[in-house]
Structure formats: C-alpha cells, structure tokens
Design a protein around this motif. Structure first.
Motif, PDB file in Angstrom:
ATOM      1  N   ASP A 141     -38.828  63.771 -19.168  1.00 47.28           N
ATOM      2  CA  ASP A 141     -39.258  64.313 -17.880  1.00 47.28           C
ATOM      3  C   ASP A 141     -39.716  65.750 -18.105  1.00 47.28           C
ATOM      4  N   ILE A 142     -40.839  66.128 -17.478  1.00 52.66           N
ATOM      5  CA  ILE A 142     -41.388  67.474 -17.661  1.00 52.66           C
ATOM      6  C   ILE A 142     -41.507  68.146 -16.304  1.00 52.66           C
ATOM      7  N   LYS A 143     -40.983  69.355 -16.209  1.00 54.87           N
ATOM      8  CA  LYS A 143     -41.146  70.179 -15.009  1.00 54.87           C
ATOM      9  C   LYS A 143     -41.666  71.538 -15.451  1.00 54.87           C
ATOM     10  N   SER A 144     -42.671  72.046 -14.739  1.00 55.65           N
ATOM     11  CA  SER A 144     -43.264  73.323 -15.127  1.00 55.65           C
ATOM     12  C   SER A 144     -43.774  74.074 -13.905  1.00 55.65           C
ATOM     13  N   SER A 145     -43.414  75.336 -13.810  1.00 57.15           N
ATOM     14  CA  SER A 145     -43.909  76.196 -12.737  1.00 57.15           C
ATOM     15  C   SER A 145     -43.865  77.639 -13.210  1.00 57.15           C
ATOM     16  N   ALA A 146     -44.651  78.491 -12.566  1.00 54.23           N
ATOM     17  CA  ALA A 146     -44.701  79.908 -12.946  1.00 54.23           C
ATOM     18  C   ALA A 146     -43.369  80.600 -12.654  1.00 54.23           C
ATOM     19  N   GLU A 147     -42.662  80.148 -11.615  1.00 58.82           N
ATOM     20  CA  GLU A 147     -41.406  80.791 -11.219  1.00 58.82           C
ATOM     21  C   GLU A 147     -40.235  80.368 -12.103  1.00 58.82           C
ATOM     22  N   LYS A 148     -40.144  79.068 -12.427  1.00 57.22           N
ATOM     23  CA  LYS A 148     -38.967  78.557 -13.138  1.00 57.22           C
ATOM     24  C   LYS A 148     -39.207  78.260 -14.610  1.00 57.22           C
ATOM     25  N   GLY A 149     -40.438  78.379 -15.068  1.00 53.14           N
ATOM     26  CA  GLY A 149     -40.738  78.092 -16.456  1.00 53.14           C
ATOM     27  C   GLY A 149     -40.965  76.611 -16.702  1.00 53.14           C
ATOM     28  N   THR A 150     -40.894  76.207 -17.973  1.00 53.88           N
ATOM     29  CA  THR A 150     -41.167  74.821 -18.363  1.00 53.88           C
ATOM     30  C   THR A 150     -39.918  74.206 -18.989  1.00 53.88           C
ATOM     31  N   THR A 151     -39.601  72.982 -18.542  1.00 51.41           N
ATOM     32  CA  THR A 151     -38.417  72.279 -19.061  1.00 51.41           C
ATOM     33  C   THR A 151     -38.802  70.858 -19.476  1.00 51.41           C
ATOM     34  N   PHE A 152     -38.552  70.535 -20.724  1.00 52.28           N
ATOM     35  CA  PHE A 152     -38.675  69.169 -21.229  1.00 52.28           C
ATOM     36  C   PHE A 152     -37.260  68.591 -21.290  1.00 52.28           C
ATOM     37  N   THR A 153     -37.032  67.486 -20.558  1.00 51.42           N
ATOM     38  CA  THR A 153     -35.702  66.865 -20.547  1.00 51.42           C
ATOM     39  C   THR A 153     -35.783  65.447 -21.099  1.00 51.42           C
ATOM     40  N   VAL A 154     -34.974  65.190 -22.121  1.00 50.59           N
ATOM     41  CA  VAL A 154     -34.890  63.862 -22.735  1.00 50.59           C
ATOM     42  C   VAL A 154     -33.637  63.162 -22.209  1.00 50.59           C
TER      43      VAL A 154
END
Length: 467
Positions: A448-461
């Motif tokens: 799962d990938i979440k990315s935003s200017a406020e919270k940054g980028t997170t790759f979750t396996v």
C-alpha cells in the motif's frame, strides 16, 4: 364502468347459453331420432332432454369457468406477471391435471430464471440492461462494483462522458443497428480502465422494460501489458545504450589521443569501471525480476524473525544513510510472531524499499522503518482467494517531494521513474520496485502506498500470517 360490467355479464350469459345449446345438440338429435322411430314417447323425451340440459349446465358452469380462470392465469404468466394460482376443483370433470402440468412447467421456468439470473449476477464482466430511454434498469455485481449503485436509474449519456458511446447506444436503441463493438476508457487519470464494449439489441422487451444489453470486457491488464512491453524495450535499450556508448567512446579515446596519457587513462578506466558496474546491476536486476516472474509459487522454507531481519538491513544501510545525510530509525511496535517465507527474497524487498527512501528523501530527514501487527489487509484492496485475520505490516516512511496520485499505480512498472530532474540524477535501474512487488506477491502479501506533501511518503508491506 357500470355499463362495461353489465356488458361483460351479458357476454358471459350468451356464451353460457351457447355452450349449453352446442353440448346438447347430440342429445337432441338422438331424442329426435327415437321420437320419429316411435321408440320413445314425447314426455319421456322431454324428461331426458331436461335432465341432459341440467347436467350440461352444471358441467358448463363449473368446468368452463375453471378453464377460463386457467386461461386468464396463463395469459398473466405470459405477460411477465406472477399471479396467484387459481383455485380449481379436483373433480372428475375438472382441468386439474392440465393445471398441474402447467404448474410443473412454471416451476421449471422459475428455476431456470433463477439459474440464469445467478449466472448473469456472477459474470466476471459488467453487464448493463438498458431501456429505450437510455436508462440503466439493471446491472450485475461486478457492474455495481465498478460504477456503483448510482448507475441504476441514470441514463448512460449522463454517466459516461463519451460521445461515441452515447451515439452507439442511441443507434442500437432506435434500431438503426442490432449490435456494435468499440473501446471505452472509464475512470480518472490515477486509475483508468479500458473496456471492450458490446451493445446488442434484445429480440424482445424484458420484464423491466429493457430493450438492449451492454457487456463490458475489462481489457485494462492487456492494454497495460502492451504499454509496459513497449516501454520496457524502449527503456532497456536506452539504459544499455548509454553505458555502451560511453564505453565505446572511452575505448576509442584510449586507443587514440590518450594512448600514452597516464592521467587520462586512469580517469577513463574509472569511468569504464562505473559504467560496467551499472550494466552489471542492470542485468542482475533483469535476471532476478525474470526469475521471480517465472516462478510465482511461494518458497516457504525459512522461519523468519522480522525484527531481526529489519535490524540487519538497517545496520547494513547505516553508512549509506550517513552518506545521504539522513537518519535511519527502526520501530518494532509489537512482539511479532515468526513468519514462514523466503528470507533472501524478503531481505532484497525491504532493502530496496529502504534504499529508495534514503535516495529520494529530503536532506537531513529521518527514514522510519516500522513493523507491527495489523488486522488483515486494508479494506480498499481487491485481493481474492486469500484471507488473513492478522498480518505483519512493515512500513517505510520518508519526507520529501510527494508522489503524484496519478503516477502511484505505475511505480511498479519496469524502468518507470517519475520524470523529475532530481529523480533522473539519482542512480538506479528502475527495476527495484518491480522486484519488491513480485517478492511480496509470492508471499501472498500486498503493498500500500500513501503520499502527500504534508505527511510524506509511506510504503507499507502486508504479509499474511495465515497461508
């Protein structure tokens, strides 16, 4: 209304008398013959005639009425209704056997209809039933999943903003053509779908008033594969052409003007070594990716302690983190259970994710690696055939330039890199995330990938604890 009722009563009375007369004709003929031959007196003939008329009247009154009820019931069925079964006497002269036969047929129709409805409901492709005014009256489960319940009752022209689609539907509904094929693109730029659409006019109007059916075959994976195949050959050619061109130029220079120049020779040999290393990494990644794709089955041979595995990877990448002026933080939230899988492959996957976070994160930032227990997979996923009440969630988070939403779904394509000046200056083969995806899929997991200017980028396996 009253006049119609009186007229209906008169018609029924006339039919009743006519039936009695017709049914009495054979009796009257026999009695007339016996009177002429002198075999029966007039009084006896009159008594027999009255008795016969009474019997015929009773039979006509009950049996024919029940036949009429049966005929009305069958007519209602034929028109798509679901009328109540008429009450018919099971006497000697009643049509109950005929009714029983029709009830058997009706049950067979009902079972067949339910079977057909179940087949249509569970088709793997969206199916839409359309009325003459262009409104959708029904769609199956996959159609509701794609387009939502809101589609039912709407016109296709208002829901699908496609001129060719609207025109083709109109042509079929107005009987200018019976069937048409074409492609339709649906969705936003982030998640576009491509359908092979067939519109066909039905031979008769359905119970819901539909006169046309639309079948939509999802060819998105095929289109994506064709695009990825084209991109792969173009990018692979480019990635190999650049170092080969440099090597060719360096060799030519060393054989010519710099043949006896020791300083230039050392400089060019270093350049040749860098380009050779680059090509070696590229070929190794290509071979690894090909191997993973050709052997998708799980290699569950190792008992893995995820915290120990992550600690080893973080320790190995600490020097690289210092070089990039970043900090690596490891956060193990729960006492994680052992995981059965391929340790070497998972090490490669998490190393690629953390390495990417270090390369693309902001200067002097912190890259956080977090491992915890989670309740299954995220709800938004469409994983089929795999269920897990618990998963191990390993996330890699960094801060920096966010990934545009419409490009997230392309990150796992071979050689795909977000087109920015900073990204192009960072060394890499463009195969790392593709390798990660194949490894996680082999372990029945998902990313799962979440990315935003406020919270940054997170790759979750997410790795399932139940296979």
């Amino acid at each position: 209304m009253k006049k119609k009722k009186v007229l209906k009563t008169h018609i029924y009375s006339f039919r009743f008398i006519a039936r009695i007369f017709v049914l009495n004709i054979p009796t009257l003929l026999v009695l007339s013959f016996l009177l002429i031959q002198g075999e029966m007196s007039f009084l006896s003939a009159l008594v027999v005639s009255v008795f016969a008329t009474g019997v015929v009247s009773i039979v006509t009154l009950f049996v024919f009425k029940e036949f009429e009820n049966l005929a009305a019931y069958l007519k209602n069925l034929a028109q798509g209704g679901d009328p109540e079964v008429p009450r018919i006497r099971r006497g000697l002269f009643s049509p109950f056997r005929l009714l029983d036969s029709f009830l058997i047929i009706k049950n067979l129709w009902s079972e067949q209809t339910l079977s057909d409805a179940s087949i249509l409901e569970n088709l793997p492709n969206p199916l839409l039933m359309i009325r003459p005014d262009g409104k959708v009256v029904w769609t199956n489960q996959i159609g509701r999943d794609f387009f939502g319940e809101a589609l039912i009752g709407q016109t296709l022209a208002s829901f699908f903003n496609d001129t060719l689609f609207s025109k083709t539907v109109t042509d079929v509904l107005e009987d200018r053509t019976t069937a048409e094929w074409f492609e339709l693109t649906y969705g936003d730029d982030a998640v576009p779908y491509t359908f092979q659409v067939r519109i066909h006019r039905l031979p008769a109007k359905t119970k819901d008033g539909a006169t046309a059916v639309i079948v939509m075959h999802d060819i998105t994976p095929f289109k994506l594969f064709k695009q990825q195949q084209s991109d792969f050959f173009a990018n692979a050619s480019h990635e190999l052409k650049t170092p080969l061109s440099i090597l060719s130029g360096v060799i030519e220079t060393l054989q010519g003007p710099a043949k006896n120049d020791a300083v230039a020779r050392d400089k060019f040999l270093t350049m040749m070594s860098e380009q050779t290393t680059r090509m070696t990494h590229l070929v190794k990644d290509l071979l690894l990716l090909s191997k993973l794709q050709m052997t998708p089955e799980k290699s569950v041979t190792d008992i893995i302690l995820i915290p120990d595995l992550l600690k080893t990877i973080v320790a190995d990448l600490k020097i690289k983190a210092d070089t990039h002026h970043k900090t690596l933080c490891l956060d193990i939230v729960h006492d994680l259970p052992r995981f059965i899988g391929n340790q070497q492959e998972l090490r490669q996957a998490f190393q690629n994710l953390i390495d990417n976070a270090l390369k693309y994160g902001a200067e002097t930032s912190c890259v956080t690696v977090r491992a915890e227990l989670a309740n299954g997979f995220p709800k938004k996923t469409n994983k089929t055939g795999i269920t897990a009440s618990q998963t191990i969630a390993i996330s890699v988070h960094n801060v920096g330039n966010p990934i545009p939403p419409k490009k997230i779904h392309r990150l796992f394509e071979r050689f795909y890199r977000i087109d920015s000046l900073k990204n192009r200056q960072i060394e890499g083969t463009g195969l790392g995330l593709g390798i990660v995806q194949q490894i996680i899929l082999k372990h029945d997991g998902m990313i799962d990938i979440k990315s935003s200017a406020e919270k940054g980028t997170t790759f979750t396996v997410y790795l399932p604890l139940e296979f």
